[in-house]
Design an enzyme around this catalytic site. Structure first.
Site, PDB file in Angstrom:
ATOM      1  N   SER A 203     -12.189  35.099 -55.797  1.00 35.88           N
ATOM      2  CA  SER A 203     -11.141  35.797 -55.060  1.00 35.88           C
ATOM      3  C   SER A 203     -11.744  36.962 -54.270  1.00 35.88           C
ATOM      4  O   SER A 203     -12.603  36.758 -53.429  1.00 35.88           O
ATOM      5  CB  SER A 203     -10.047  36.253 -56.033  1.00 35.88           C
ATOM      6  OG  SER A 203      -8.884  36.650 -55.350  1.00 35.88           O
TER       7      SER A 203
ATOM      8  N   GLU B 293     -11.540  28.012 -50.982  1.00 36.94           N
ATOM      9  CA  GLU B 293     -10.294  27.856 -51.738  1.00 36.94           C
ATOM     10  C   GLU B 293      -9.358  28.996 -51.373  1.00 36.94           C
ATOM     11  O   GLU B 293      -9.781  29.996 -50.797  1.00 36.94           O
ATOM     12  CB  GLU B 293     -10.581  27.855 -53.246  1.00 36.94           C
ATOM     13  CG  GLU B 293     -11.233  29.139 -53.772  1.00 36.94           C
ATOM     14  CD  GLU B 293     -10.277  30.289 -54.027  1.00 36.94           C
ATOM     15  OE1 GLU B 293      -9.079  30.036 -54.306  1.00 36.94           O
ATOM     16  OE2 GLU B 293     -10.695  31.451 -53.934  1.00 36.94           O
TER      17      GLU B 293
ATOM     18  N   HIS C  12      -7.853  29.374 -57.614  1.00 41.15           N
ATOM     19  CA  HIS C  12      -6.959  30.184 -58.439  1.00 41.15           C
ATOM     20  C   HIS C  12      -6.172  29.266 -59.380  1.00 41.15           C
ATOM     21  O   HIS C  12      -4.945  29.192 -59.342  1.00 41.15           O
ATOM     22  CB  HIS C  12      -6.013  30.997 -57.558  1.00 41.15           C
ATOM     23  CG  HIS C  12      -6.686  32.137 -56.850  1.00 41.15           C
ATOM     24  ND1 HIS C  12      -7.579  31.950 -55.819  1.00 41.15           N
ATOM     25  CD2 HIS C  12      -6.595  33.480 -57.036  1.00 41.15           C
ATOM     26  CE1 HIS C  12      -8.003  33.141 -55.382  1.00 41.15           C
ATOM     27  NE2 HIS C  12      -7.423  34.072 -56.115  1.00 41.15           N
TER      28      HIS C  12
END
Length: 324
Positions: free
Chosen positions: A104, A206, A276
């Site tokens: 992230s 992602e 995630h």
């Protein structure tokens, strides 16, 4: 080989301390000598401490050079620090054996390290965060694949990950430098001094809570900037969490990916078990990887990278991989 692991908070605030304390106990049971950074539970607005506090935490961890530097969570905050991070100090910690792990918002730190390290390349690890090990048993606990992949990667035993992709890529075989992470973070660094200008690489991406049109827009930005054509392959992980709109009229993530495939010569594979989501593999950012496709089965391996060879010497003799 030391198994020291430090939990620190470089980005978003921890709403509660309990999950990280739970994570510390679980990681200790896995054989790590766990310490929690002194500022890990600090709070400033939505951040885990003000900018100076979080910057000091990163530098403190780098100076201590534990075996594993595991971010407690992502969120937002590292972008504020990129111009002030002592990249030489972080690179030195990697040379001393530290594996910087996270995902992230941690994408910014990992790509910045890849850009600024004076060595040919350094390796950090896209993988779980501290909160992944802090999930209560009532909420499902720790995912087995995530935990096993993490422990094998941190001990130097993990040499490959496998997954299933779409039809049409059988026989693909290539080698390149692995890089990438969260799509929004990658795009936010484009055009800055912290963006790695990698050619012939394998770019993995992602994201979460981004409608397919936003994913498409971000991928087209990378395509129009010449980034996608410069790679040997694009590998997409999970892009969940979005809500369909009445305006979509059949438009979905497959439509978005098709639109991007139409404007780049680089193959775009899907199905990477990363993002995630509860189940995620560990990926060595900066390592040279081999990508081989047989039928719909993809093997992404890095056992031939000499920079990771010293890690394998601490593992078992056989090859370890996680196949999905």
């Amino acid at each position: 080989m030391s198994n020291s692991l430090t939990l620190y908070t470089p980005a978003g605030v921890l709403a509660k301390a309990q999950p990280i304390k739970r994570a510390a106990k679980r990681l200790a049971k896995l054989g790590f000598e766990v310490s929690i950074d002194e500022a890990a539970f600090d709070k400033h607005q939505r951040f885990g401490g003000d900018d100076d506090t979080r910057l000091a935490a990163i530098h403190r961890v780098a100076a201590a050079a534990p075996s594993v530097a595991l971010a407690t969570r992502g969120g937002y905050g590292l972008t504020r620090l990129l111009d002030r991070i002592d990249w030489k100090l972080l690179a030195k910690s990697v040379e001393q054996g530290t594996r910087w792990v996270g995902q992230s918002d941690l994408t910014a730190l990992q790509l910045g390290l890849l850009t600024h390290a004076k060595a040919p390349h350094v390796v950090s690890w896209s993988g779980p965060l501290g909160v992944d090990f802090g999930r209560s048993d009532k909420d499902g606990g720790v995912d087995d694949v995530t935990q096993d992949c993490f422990t094998e990667a941190m001990s130097g035993q993990l040499e490959a990950v496998g997954f299933r992709t779409e039809k049409g890529f059988d026989g693909l075989c290539l080698r390149g430098q692995l890089w990438g992470g969260n799509l929004c973070m990658v795009n936010s660094m484009l055009g800055t001094a912290h963006f790695p200008r990698i050619k012939g690489g394998v770019l993995f991406l992602e994201d979460i809570n981004e409608h397919p049109y936003r994913v498409e827009r971000s991928l087209l930005q990378l395509a129009q900037a010449g980034v996608l054509d410069a790679q040997k392959a694009i590998v997409l992980g999970d892009f969940g969490g979005w809500r369909a709109s009445p305006l979509d009229r059949g438009y979905d993530l497959k439509s978005a990916i098709a639109a991007v495939r139409a404007v780049t010569k680089t193959p775009i594979l899907t199905g990477l078990p990363f993002g995630h989501v509860d189940t995620k593999v560990c990926l060595p950012v900066g390592a040279k990887v081999d990508l081989v496709v047989q039928g719909r089965n993809v093997l992404l391996g890095w056992q031939n990278d000499p920079l990771l060879k010293h890690e394998h010497e601490h593992g078992d003799a056989g090859e370890h991989s996680h196949a999905q």
